[in-house]
Design a protein around this motif. Structure first.
Motif, PDB file in Angstrom:
ATOM      1  N   LEU A   1       0.808  -1.226   0.000  1.00  0.00           N
ATOM      2  CA  LEU A   1       0.000   0.000   0.000  1.00  0.00           C
ATOM      3  C   LEU A   1       0.842   1.278   0.000  1.00  0.00           C
ATOM      4  O   LEU A   1       0.289   2.376  -0.043  1.00  0.00           O
ATOM      5  N   SER A   2       2.178   1.107   0.042  1.00  0.00           N
ATOM      6  CA  SER A   2       2.999   2.323   0.163  1.00  0.00           C
ATOM      7  C   SER A   2       2.813   3.315  -0.998  1.00  0.00           C
ATOM      8  O   SER A   2       2.819   4.526  -0.762  1.00  0.00           O
ATOM      9  N   PRO A   3       2.613   2.865  -2.251  1.00  0.00           N
ATOM     10  CA  PRO A   3       2.398   3.892  -3.313  1.00  0.00           C
ATOM     11  C   PRO A   3       1.160   4.739  -3.017  1.00  0.00           C
ATOM     12  O   PRO A   3       1.155   5.946  -3.269  1.00  0.00           O
ATOM     13  N   LEU A   4       0.122   4.107  -2.457  1.00  0.00           N
ATOM     14  CA  LEU A   4      -1.099   4.859  -2.140  1.00  0.00           C
ATOM     15  C   LEU A   4      -0.822   5.839  -0.999  1.00  0.00           C
ATOM     16  O   LEU A   4      -1.247   6.999  -1.036  1.00  0.00           O
ATOM     17  N   LEU A   5      -0.064   5.357   0.005  1.00  0.00           N
ATOM     18  CA  LEU A   5       0.259   6.245   1.135  1.00  0.00           C
ATOM     19  C   LEU A   5       1.087   7.431   0.642  1.00  0.00           C
ATOM     20  O   LEU A   5       0.893   8.562   1.083  1.00  0.00           O
TER      21      LEU A   5
ATOM     22  N   ILE B   1      -4.103  12.373 -11.248  1.00  0.00           N
ATOM     23  CA  ILE B   1      -5.277  11.571 -10.894  1.00  0.00           C
ATOM     24  C   ILE B   1      -5.263  10.225 -11.628  1.00  0.00           C
ATOM     25  O   ILE B   1      -5.595   9.186 -11.038  1.00  0.00           O
ATOM     26  N   GLU B   2      -4.807  10.234 -12.889  1.00  0.00           N
ATOM     27  CA  GLU B   2      -4.726   8.961 -13.629  1.00  0.00           C
ATOM     28  C   GLU B   2      -3.701   8.033 -12.951  1.00  0.00           C
ATOM     29  O   GLU B   2      -3.898   6.833 -12.858  1.00  0.00           O
ATOM     30  N   GLU B   3      -2.626   8.642 -12.479  1.00  0.00           N
ATOM     31  CA  GLU B   3      -1.582   7.850 -11.824  1.00  0.00           C
ATOM     32  C   GLU B   3      -2.137   7.210 -10.540  1.00  0.00           C
ATOM     33  O   GLU B   3      -1.934   6.022 -10.280  1.00  0.00           O
ATOM     34  N   ILE B   4      -2.859   8.019  -9.771  1.00  0.00           N
ATOM     35  CA  ILE B   4      -3.408   7.489  -8.512  1.00  0.00           C
ATOM     36  C   ILE B   4      -4.510   6.466  -8.791  1.00  0.00           C
ATOM     37  O   ILE B   4      -4.629   5.458  -8.088  1.00  0.00           O
ATOM     38  N   ALA B   5      -5.266   6.677  -9.871  1.00  0.00           N
ATOM     39  CA  ALA B   5      -6.295   5.693 -10.237  1.00  0.00           C
ATOM     40  C   ALA B   5      -5.627   4.349 -10.533  1.00  0.00           C
ATOM     41  O   ALA B   5      -6.136   3.297 -10.123  1.00  0.00           O
ATOM     42  N   SER B   6      -4.467   4.379 -11.200  1.00  0.00           N
ATOM     43  CA  SER B   6      -3.840   3.086 -11.514  1.00  0.00           C
ATOM     44  C   SER B   6      -3.209   2.462 -10.265  1.00  0.00           C
ATOM     45  O   SER B   6      -3.187   1.241 -10.123  1.00  0.00           O
TER      46      SER B   6
ATOM     47  N   LEU C   1      -6.122   0.838  -8.532  1.00  0.00           N
ATOM     48  CA  LEU C   1      -6.525  -0.379  -9.236  1.00  0.00           C
ATOM     49  C   LEU C   1      -5.601  -1.534  -8.857  1.00  0.00           C
ATOM     50  O   LEU C   1      -6.056  -2.652  -8.591  1.00  0.00           O
ATOM     51  N   SER C   2      -4.292  -1.221  -8.775  1.00  0.00           N
ATOM     52  CA  SER C   2      -3.357  -2.304  -8.492  1.00  0.00           C
ATOM     53  C   SER C   2      -3.383  -2.729  -7.019  1.00  0.00           C
ATOM     54  O   SER C   2      -2.963  -3.837  -6.701  1.00  0.00           O
ATOM     55  N   CYS C   3      -3.849  -1.876  -6.128  1.00  0.00           N
ATOM     56  CA  CYS C   3      -3.864  -2.323  -4.728  1.00  0.00           C
ATOM     57  C   CYS C   3      -5.277  -2.434  -4.146  1.00  0.00           C
ATOM     58  O   CYS C   3      -5.441  -2.487  -2.928  1.00  0.00           O
ATOM     59  N   LYS C   4      -6.239  -2.535  -5.034  1.00  0.00           N
ATOM     60  CA  LYS C   4      -7.645  -2.656  -4.611  1.00  0.00           C
ATOM     61  C   LYS C   4      -7.840  -3.866  -3.679  1.00  0.00           C
ATOM     62  O   LYS C   4      -8.480  -3.763  -2.627  1.00  0.00           O
ATOM     63  N   ASP C   5      -7.258  -5.024  -4.066  1.00  0.00           N
ATOM     64  CA  ASP C   5      -7.446  -6.240  -3.252  1.00  0.00           C
ATOM     65  C   ASP C   5      -6.791  -6.092  -1.883  1.00  0.00           C
ATOM     66  O   ASP C   5      -7.298  -6.608  -0.888  1.00  0.00           O
ATOM     67  N   ASP C   6      -5.653  -5.377  -1.867  1.00  0.00           N
ATOM     68  CA  ASP C   6      -4.962  -5.180  -0.577  1.00  0.00           C
ATOM     69  C   ASP C   6      -5.785  -4.270   0.330  1.00  0.00           C
ATOM     70  O   ASP C   6      -5.862  -4.489   1.542  1.00  0.00           O
ATOM     71  N   ILE C   7      -6.405  -3.256  -0.257  1.00  0.00           N
ATOM     72  CA  ILE C   7      -7.234  -2.350   0.560  1.00  0.00           C
ATOM     73  C   ILE C   7      -8.404  -3.156   1.133  1.00  0.00           C
ATOM     74  O   ILE C   7      -8.734  -3.058   2.319  1.00  0.00           O
TER      75      ILE C   7
ATOM     76  N   ARG D   1     -15.747  -0.877  -6.540  1.00  0.00           N
ATOM     77  CA  ARG D   1     -16.322  -0.011  -7.566  1.00  0.00           C
ATOM     78  C   ARG D   1     -15.454   1.251  -7.774  1.00  0.00           C
ATOM     79  O   ARG D   1     -15.112   1.615  -8.898  1.00  0.00           O
ATOM     80  N   VAL D   2     -15.085   1.881  -6.661  1.00  0.00           N
ATOM     81  CA  VAL D   2     -14.375   3.163  -6.753  1.00  0.00           C
ATOM     82  C   VAL D   2     -12.962   2.988  -7.328  1.00  0.00           C
ATOM     83  O   VAL D   2     -12.453   3.870  -8.020  1.00  0.00           O
ATOM     84  N   ALA D   3     -12.355   1.823  -7.061  1.00  0.00           N
ATOM     85  CA  ALA D   3     -10.988   1.610  -7.551  1.00  0.00           C
ATOM     86  C   ALA D   3     -10.970   0.924  -8.917  1.00  0.00           C
ATOM     87  O   ALA D   3      -9.897   0.610  -9.430  1.00  0.00           O
ATOM     88  N   SER D   4     -12.134   0.726  -9.499  1.00  0.00           N
ATOM     89  CA  SER D   4     -12.147   0.015 -10.793  1.00  0.00           C
ATOM     90  C   SER D   4     -11.674   0.958 -11.903  1.00  0.00           C
ATOM     91  O   SER D   4     -11.710   2.182 -11.753  1.00  0.00           O
ATOM     92  N   SER D   5     -11.257   0.340 -13.012  1.00  0.00           N
ATOM     93  CA  SER D   5     -10.716   1.186 -14.089  1.00  0.00           C
ATOM     94  C   SER D   5     -11.848   1.982 -14.753  1.00  0.00           C
ATOM     95  O   SER D   5     -12.966   1.492 -14.904  1.00  0.00           O
TER      96      SER D   5
END
Ligand SMILES: Nc1nc2c(ncn2[C@@H]2O[C@H](COP(=O)(O)OP(=O)(O)OP(=O)(O)O)[C@@H](O)[C@H]2O)c(=O)[nH]1
Ligand SMILES: [Mg+2]
Length: 524
Positions: free
Chosen positions: A192-196, A276-281, A284-290, A323-327
Motif C-alpha cells: 500500500l505504500s504507493p497509495l500512502l 489523478i490517472e496515476e493514482i487511479a492506476s 486499481l493495483s492495490c484494490k485487493d490489498d485495501i 467499484r471506486v478503484a475500478s478502471s
C-alpha cells in the motif's frame, strides 16, 4: 459659451482653482507637447469613464442583489453544510454538478488514502488487539449539559485527539501470532505504500498548496472553486445552460492563479489529468490489498473496540472500494454527496428559483465551520434573509478536531446560542436541521451509549426517537431563551446525503423562506 481656439482639455480649468492652475498648460507649450498632453488626457478620460461605468454597474448589481434572497448555511465542521449545498445545486442547477463529476475523483481518492493510513497506524499502535476486552476510553461527563447556554462536557482522557496513535498501546500477543501478524502487516504496508505516498500529492492538489494550521487531524481545507484545478479545461464560473451561476467569494484571483498554474503542469494536451490517472492506476493495483486490510479481523476488532474510529465517508468509500478503484471510474452523485473536503472561508453559490410564478435570484453561502473559519461568517450577517443551521445529532460521542476537549453536541449548542442571540440576525428566518440522523440510527444500533458521553441523558431509552427528541428539546430551549422577537424556529430531522428526502425538505424550506421574504418586502 466661450470657445477656446485649441481643442478643449478634459479638465475644466477654473482660474481661481489652485489645482487648475497647476494643470493649466504652460503658455510656452510647443505643438508637440500639446499633442502629447492631449493624448494623455484623452487616455485618462477613457480610464476614468471605464471606472465610472464599472462603478455604475456595481451599484446596479448591488441594488438588484438587495432584492435577492440570501441564505446562509451555518454549523460546525462536518455538520453537512457543503453536502446540503450540493443538494441545492442538484435541484436548481444540476448540470453544473454533473460537469464537476471527474474533479471529485481527487477528493474521493484522498478520502480513501487517508483512512488507509489511519488503519495502518492504528494497527501499528495496538497490534492484534485481543487483550484488554474494553472498548474506548471513558469520559467524565459534565452534568451541566442540562443548561445548554453554558453546557460543556469535560475533557476526554488526556492525550486523545481522535488519533488512535496518541493513545497508549496495550497489546499483548503470543509471539508466534505476533510474528505472523507483523509479517502480514509489513506485507500490506509495502503493497500500500504507493497509495500512502500519493496522499500528500492529493492534499497539495486539493488545497492548492494552502496549509491551514489548526486543521485537526490534518484534514485538507479547500477554497471555493477548487474543482477548477481538475476540470480539464471546463470553467466552473459564469452562466451555463440552466441559468445557474456559481461564483467565488473573496478568493478568486488566488484560485485562478493556482488553477492555471496547476492546470498547465498536470493536464496533458489530450486532456488527461496526470496525477489523478496515476493514482487511479495505483488504486486499481492495490484494490485487493485495501479490501483485505478493511476486512481483516484485526481491523474489525479495533473498530468493534472503538480503538479505530473512522468517519462515515471513510467507511462509505472503503465499503465501495471495488467499484471506486475500478478502471474508468466516474463518481456517481451518491459518491459526490459522500465525499468529504473541508470548506475554507465562504463560498457563494448563485441560482435562480421560481416560486409561485416568480423567479428570484438566490445567493447561498456555504461557510467553513471549523472554529478558525467562523470569523469569516460575520460580513454575511448584515444582509441575510435566512439561515439553515445544521447540527449533526450523531456527534454525541465525538469531539472537535480543533479542540479535543469539546464535545461536538456541546459546540453545536453553543454555536446555535450565538446565532440565536446575535443582534444582526434577529429578524432572519431560522431553520434548524438536526442532521446525520442515519448515522445516529447506526450508532444506536451498534450500542454506542449516549449516557456514556452525556450523563444527563441518564437511563432514557437507547432509541432513535428518544435520543432525537432529547437533543431537539435542548436546541428548542436555546431558541426560546433567545427569542424576544417571537420568531418561529422550523426544525427538520435530516440526512442530507439522502437525495429524495432532502429534495422535499429543501422545497418546503425554500417555500417558507420565500414567503417570509415576500412578507418582508411588502412591509418595506
Ligand atoms: N451519512 C451521512 N453523511 C453525511 C450527512 N451529512 C453530511 N454527511 C457527510 O459528512 C461529511 C461532512 O459533510 P460536509 O458537508 O463536508 O460538512 P461541512 O459542514 O461542509 O463541513 P466544513 O466545510 O468543514 O464546515 C461528508 O462526507 C458528508 O458526506 C448525513 O446526513 N448522513
Ligand atoms: Mg463544507
Amino acid at each position: 459659451m466661450i470657445r477656446t481656439p485649441k481643442p478643449p482639455s478634459v479638465h475644466s480649468l477654473d482660474v481661481n482653482d489652485p489645482l487648475s492652475a497647476i494643470l493649466r498648460p504652460s503658455p510656452t507649450e510647443s505643438e508637440q507637447d500639446r499633442q502629447t498632453r492631449l493624448r494623455l488626457e484623452a487616455e485618462a478620460k477613457r480610464v476614468s469613464d471605464r471606472i465610472d461605468e464599472q462603478l455604475n454597474q456595481d451599484r446596479e448589481r448591488f441594488k438588484k442583489s438587495k432584492q435577492d434572497v440570501k441564505l446562509l448555511l451555518l454549523g460546525q465542521a462536518e455538520s453537512g453544510k457543503s453536502t446540503l449545498q450540493k443538494q441545492f445545486q442538484l435541484l436548481y442547477n444540476p448540470t453544473s454538478l454533473d460537469e464537476e463529476r471527474l474533479s471529485w475523483r481527487a477528493v474521493i481518492y484522498y478520502n480513501i488514502a487517508r483512512p488507509v493510513r489511519r488503519i495502518l497506524d492504528a494497527l501499528d499502535a495496538y497490534g492484534d488487539l485481543d487483550d484488554d476486552g474494553g472498548d474506548d476510553f471513558s469520559l467524565e461527563i459534565d452534568s451541566k449539559f442540562g443548561t445548554p447556554s453554558t453546557a460543556r462536557l469535560s475533557s476526554p482522557s488526556p492525550g486523545f485527539n481522535g488519533n488512535p496513535l496518541e493513545q497508549t498501546s496495550s497489546s499483548i500477543l503470543a509471539p508466534s501470532i505476533k510474528s505472523d501478524y507483523e509479517a502480514q502487516l509489513t506485507h500490506l504496508r509495502d503493497r500500500l505504500s504507493p497509495l500512502l505516498n500519493a496522499e500528500a500529492s492529493l492534499a497539495e492538489r486539493l488545497s492548492g498548496g494552502v496549509d491551514v494550521s489548526g486543521s485537526g487531524k490534518g484534514n485538507v481545507f479547500v477554497r471555493s472553486g477548487w474543482q477548477a484545478r481538475s476540470l480539464l479545461g471546463k470553467s466552473t464560473k459564469g452562466h451555463n445552460d440552466t441559468g445557474g451561476r456559481f461564483s467565488f467569494t473573496g478568493q478568486r484571483s488566488s484560485l485562478e492563479n493556482s488553477s492555471s498554474r496547476m492546470g498547465n503542469r498536470e493536464i496533458t494536451p489530450e486532456g488527461h489529468d496526470v496525477l489523478i490517472e496515476e493514482i487511479a492506476s495505483i488504486l486499481l493495483s492495490c484494490k485487493d490489498d485495501i479490501r483485505e486490510l478493511w476486512e481483516h479481523a484485526a481491523v474489525r476488532r479495533l473498530r468493534d473496540r472503538r480503538k479505530l474510529r473512522l468517519e462515515e465517508w471513510a467507511e462509505f468509500f472503503l465499503d465501495n472500494i471495488d467499484r471506486v478503484a475500478s478502471s474508468g471510474y466516474i463518481p456517481t452523485m451518491d459518491d459526490i454527496l459522500h465525499a468529504r473536503i473541508q470548506t475554507m472561508g465562504v463560498a457563494e453559490h448563485i441560482f435562480d428559483m421560481s416560486v409561485h410564478g416568480r423567479t428570484v435570484t438566490w445567493h447561498l453561502y456555504d461557510v467553513g465551520g471549523a472554529r478558525g473559519q467562523r470569523h469569516t461568517w460575520i460580513p454575511y450577517f448584515d444582509d441575510a434573509n435566512a439561515i439553515i443551521f445544521l447540527a449533526p445529532v450523531s456527534a454525541y460521542d465525538q469531539y472537535l478536531d480543533e479542540d479535543p476537549r469539546t464535545n461536538r453536541i456541546d459546540d453545536s449548542l453553543q454555536l446555535f446560542t450565538d446565532i440565536c442571540s446575535n443582534q444582526l440576525l434577529k429578524k432572519v428566518h431560522l431553520v434548524l436541521f438536526l442532521n446525520k440522523t442515519d448515522v445516529l440510527q447506526n450508532k444506536l444500533e451498534r450500542g454506542i451509549k449516549v449516557k456514556k458521553y452525556i450523563t444527563s441523558y441518564g437511563d432514557r431509552p437507547m432509541e432513535f426517537e428518544a435520543v432525537v427528541n432529547y437533543f431537539k428539546a435542548h436546541f428548542t430551549q436555546v431558541h426560546k431563551r433567545n427569542n424576544e422577537n417571537k420568531r418561529v424556529l422550523y426544525t427538520h430531522l435530516t440526512s442530507v446525503v439522502d437525495t429524495k428526502a432532502t429534495k422535499s425538505i429543501i422545497t418546503n424550506v425554500s417555500d417558507s423562506i420565500f414567503r417570509k421574504y415576500l412578507a418582508d418586502a411588502a412591509l418595506v
